[in-house]
Design a protein around this motif. Structure first.
Motif, PDB file in Angstrom:
ATOM      1  N   ALA A 445       0.776  -1.314  -0.253  1.00 54.70           N
ATOM      2  CA  ALA A 445       0.690  -0.218   0.090  1.00 54.70           C
ATOM      3  C   ALA A 445       1.185   1.114  -0.139  1.00 54.70           C
ATOM      4  O   ALA A 445       0.678   2.139  -0.389  1.00 54.70           O
ATOM      5  N   LEU A 448       2.748   2.096  -3.915  1.00 56.78           N
ATOM      6  CA  LEU A 448       1.730   2.347  -4.191  1.00 56.78           C
ATOM      7  C   LEU A 448       1.199   3.436  -4.029  1.00 56.78           C
ATOM      8  O   LEU A 448       0.817   4.842  -4.656  1.00 56.78           O
ATOM      9  N   LEU A 449       0.988   3.935  -3.238  1.00 56.22           N
ATOM     10  CA  LEU A 449       1.044   5.469  -2.223  1.00 56.22           C
ATOM     11  C   LEU A 449       1.901   6.452  -2.704  1.00 56.22           C
ATOM     12  O   LEU A 449       1.944   7.821  -3.589  1.00 56.22           O
ATOM     13  N   HIS A 452       1.629   6.738  -6.858  1.00 55.38           N
ATOM     14  CA  HIS A 452       0.066   7.948  -6.812  1.00 55.38           C
ATOM     15  C   HIS A 452       0.470   8.928  -6.813  1.00 55.38           C
ATOM     16  O   HIS A 452      -0.491  10.027  -7.248  1.00 55.38           O
ATOM     17  N   ASP A 523      -5.066   0.585 -10.232  1.00 58.31           N
ATOM     18  CA  ASP A 523      -3.699  -0.176  -9.595  1.00 58.31           C
ATOM     19  C   ASP A 523      -4.706  -0.280  -8.021  1.00 58.31           C
ATOM     20  O   ASP A 523      -4.760  -1.694  -7.533  1.00 58.31           O
ATOM     21  N   VAL A 524      -5.827   0.559  -7.993  1.00 59.10           N
ATOM     22  CA  VAL A 524      -6.920  -0.313  -6.619  1.00 59.10           C
ATOM     23  C   VAL A 524      -7.286  -0.799  -6.533  1.00 59.10           C
ATOM     24  O   VAL A 524      -7.629  -2.147  -5.791  1.00 59.10           O
ATOM     25  N   PHE A 527      -4.835  -3.806  -6.120  1.00 59.16           N
ATOM     26  CA  PHE A 527      -4.377  -4.060  -4.806  1.00 59.16           C
ATOM     27  C   PHE A 527      -5.804  -4.654  -4.208  1.00 59.16           C
ATOM     28  O   PHE A 527      -5.636  -5.809  -3.046  1.00 59.16           O
ATOM     29  N   CYS A 592     -11.760  -2.265  -2.629  1.00 58.69           N
ATOM     30  CA  CYS A 592     -11.631  -1.833  -3.223  1.00 58.69           C
ATOM     31  C   CYS A 592     -11.529  -1.938  -4.736  1.00 58.69           C
ATOM     32  O   CYS A 592     -11.115  -2.148  -5.885  1.00 58.69           O
ATOM     33  N   THR A 602      -9.540   6.305  -2.017  1.00 57.46           N
ATOM     34  CA  THR A 602      -7.369   6.268  -2.537  1.00 57.46           C
ATOM     35  C   THR A 602      -6.226   5.255  -2.728  1.00 57.46           C
ATOM     36  O   THR A 602      -7.141   5.428  -1.057  1.00 57.46           O
ATOM     37  N   MET A 603      -5.166   5.094  -2.696  1.00 57.49           N
ATOM     38  CA  MET A 603      -4.664   4.985  -1.296  1.00 57.49           C
ATOM     39  C   MET A 603      -4.217   5.440  -0.569  1.00 57.49           C
ATOM     40  O   MET A 603      -3.295   4.996   0.832  1.00 57.49           O
TER      41      MET A 603
END
Length: 655
Positions: A445, A448-449, A452, A523-524, A527, A592, A602-603
């Motif tokens: 997570a 990815l955060l 993004h 991507d979410v 995930f 998600c 969102t991330m």
């Protein structure tokens, strides 16, 4: 204090200017004349400046290191740094590719200027620099690197709490034959304690398993920086001391006798401040020349190779000081001539080998298939993207090799393979306990955060799945394979249309697979699928049926609706002590994988929900692909299917 060591490394953004270049340059001259005077008169040696009218306005800031107490020396440092800017304010180009943003770290001062408002909160976060000493820690690596990290954390916290300078220094003794380690951290004094701490922690978060083993390093954000070395590089006594053998702060400094007894400790040779890096850009050539400055710094600026797509040349702008372009013979030697015994995996884009350079560094080598024209596109994409991306939860790209038909990527080697190797194997799954799985979920997570929101380039990975999540020696997750990644328009976070849909069946968001609508929510979705696979031990696109469903999403939704979610969890995770956290993870995962992208979090939201046990989480709706098979038989008809590191990549046409 010792004479200044000059470091000139910079980040540029180039825009074409005609007559307007003279206007911007004239404005820069005014700032170059006024800023040194202003910082000399500042009690905290920090100054900002704004001059001119849009679009030629110049925004600038300068900061001298907290141990530089001499007002004149501070002003002179900023003056000399301005003289190193390309082009210097004294030389204006009427027609050129003109630099409108630059960032210089010149010990003991930092200078940044731009045509964009870098003085506004949050702006300029993409102006990031790092330098690492080319020598690794020796001895008890885990003990020493742990103490260095402890020192940096303590120094960062001390700097954030020190008013008004936001500056701190420290030292630690590893109680081994390793020398003392000295540290420094600083923020611009206009930051609050909380903002300073957040800025410095963001820099610390960029340290990964490779860089953590260097015996010295520096990281610079536009608003904060830190440095540590195995020698004393700042003036005055350290403000904090770690290690029981060290005297309290303020006590006399240990004599040099302890240090001299170690024959490998080489005296540091001071480099004059006049040392500079010159970059020349013309309309007829796009060469970038990067010079090494000092024995402790390495900077690989660019290399050129023929672009198989038809462009005249490919230029890599490697801002990462550890990114290198390797000779083919060196890579060949490291992999024992690409022997089968060194092979880690094979796919349609090529083969991955384990390698080891003669100096001992272990590497993973991705050798692209020579016949794969499309593979070269991914090669180019990955080099240009991941060389600029640095985070503890991203695999580190060390360099590349391009020689005739050979296209090779060199990564840090991660010994524990990929996540799918563990979670889908009944025997190996027992090696991961609940706390490790939670750490893996949270690490992915955070990765990815960063992609993004916090990276210099806003990136959508497009192919997140367990086989693309690698595990280091301590089972920390690192997202890999950026060949399919795409830079997205941050002004259109809800969707960017694309005619080329790539990814893996079972992990692709429905709006992307069917209509080519790509967003961070894609991507979410991936995930969410990965989290469900981690918790259940089942593949979303596997051949085994899940209850009344063939795909995992439908099965998970049915169990959630019937309040039998515990039946989804793998038997190794059933203990009641984890029940609340398990249920929250399933809830987050189902949010998600919602059908509509707007309903997915969102991330930043996801990271917040994973961190907090009290944060209220909304109830999910029916997920995408409910009661639909996502396997090969009923998937979208692919135009092409291939594999990278045992991952399935499907290239389809939008409906």
């Amino acid at each position: 204090m010792a004479t200044v060591v000059g470091i000139v490394i910079l980040l540029f953004q180039f825009k074409p200017f005609l007559a307007a270049a003279d206007v911007f340059c004239d404005n820069l001259k005014v700032v170059a004349a006024s800023l040194p005077k202003n910082i000399s008169s500042s009690p905290v040696h920090f100054a900002t400046a704004t001059f001119g009218q849009s679009p030629d306005v110049v925004y600038a800031l300068a900061l001298c290191r907290g141990d530089l107490l001499n007002d004149t020396a501070c002003g002179e440092c900023v003056t000399n740094t301005f003289k190193l800017t390309p082009p210097p304010p004294q030389q204006c180009y009427r027609t050129a590719l003109y630099s409108v943003a630059a960032y210089f770290a010149v010990n003991p001062c930092v200078l940044a200027y731009s045509a964009d408002n870098i003085l506004a909160p949050g702006n300029g976060d993409d102006m990031f620099l790092e330098f690492w000493t080319a020598k690794n820690v020796t001895g008890d690596v885990r003990l020493i690197t742990g103490l260095i990290h402890e020192l940096l954390v303590a120094t960062v916290e001390k700097a954030a709490s020190t008013e008004p300078t936001r500056f701190a220094t420290g030292v630690v003794d590893s109680r081994t034959t390793f020398p003392l380690v000295y540290s420094l951290a600083q923020c611009t004094p206009d930051l609050s304690a909380g903002d300073c701490l957040a800025c410095l922690r963001r820099l610390l978060g960029r340290i990964n398993s490779t860089t953590s083993q260097f015996i010295g390093g520096q990281m610079y954000d536009i608003r904060c920086n830190f440095r540590y070395e195995s020698f004393s590089f700042y003036g005055g006594e350290p403000m904090l001391r770690l290690g029981p053998s060290l005297a309290p702060a303020g006590a006399p400094t240990p004599t040099n006798k302890r240090r001299i007894s170690k024959p490998w400790v080489i005296p540091i040779v001071v480099v004059p401040l006049a040392a500079a890096t010159f970059l020349c850009f013309t309309f007829y050539s796009r060469w970038v020349k990067a010079h090494h400055v000092g024995s402790t710094l390495r900077y690989s600026g660019s290399r050129r190779a023929q672009d198989m797509e038809g462009e005249k040349q490919l230029v890599w702008h490697g801002k990462n000081s550890e990114f290198s372009v390797y000779d083919y013979e060196r890579v060949q030697d490291a992999t024992n001539n690409f022997s089968d015994g060194n092979k880690l995996g094979q796919g349609g884009f090529g083969t991955v080998y384990k390698g080891q350079f003669r100096e001992g560094l272990e590497i993973a080598v991705k050798r692209l298939a020579s016949h794969s024209g499309q593979g070269f596109i991914e090669f180019k994409n990955e080099v240009q993207l991941i060389a600029k991306l640095q985070h503890t939860n991203l695999v580190r790209l060390l360099g590349c090799c391009s020689q005739e038909d050979e296209k090779i990527l060199i990564y840090e080697y991660l010994p524990n393979k990929s996540l799918d190797f563990f979670i889908f194997d009944e025997n190996k799954r027992a090696l991961l306990d609940w706390s490790q799985l939670v750490a893996i979920i949270e690490g992915v997570a955070h990765g990815l955060l960063y992609l993004h929101k916090h990276s210099r380039l806003r990136v959508i990975h497009r192919d997140l799945k367990p086989s693309n999540i690698l595990l280091d020696s301590e089972m920390n997750p690192k997202i890999s394979d950026f060949g399919l990644a795409k830079i997205f328009d941050s002004n259109k976070p809800e969707g960017n249309n694309t005619r080329r849909v790539v990814g893996t069946y079972g992990y692709m968001a429905p709006e992307y697979a069917a209509e080519g609508i790509l967003s961070i929510k894609s991507d979410v979705f991936s995930f969410g699928v990965v989290v469900l696979e981690i918790l259940s031990g089942k593949r979303n696109s596997g051949s085994k049926q899940c209850g009344d469903f063939i795909n995992l999403l439908g099965y998970a939704w049915q169990l959630w609706e019937e309040e039998r979610w515990i039946d989804l969890i793998h038997v190794s995770l059933v203990p009641e002590s984890h029940s609340t956290k398990l249920m929250r993870c399933i809830n987050i995962a189902l949010l998600c994988v919602q059908e509509n992208a707007a309903d997915r979090p969102t991330m930043p939201d996801i990271v917040g929900m994973l961190r907090s046990e009290t944060m209220i989480i909304t109830q999910p709706k029916q997920p995408a692909y409910f009661n639909v098979r996502v396997g090969n038989e009923e998937a979208l008809t692919p135009l092409e299917s291939c594999s990278i590191n045992d991952m399935i990549v499907s290239v389809t046409s939008p409906r």
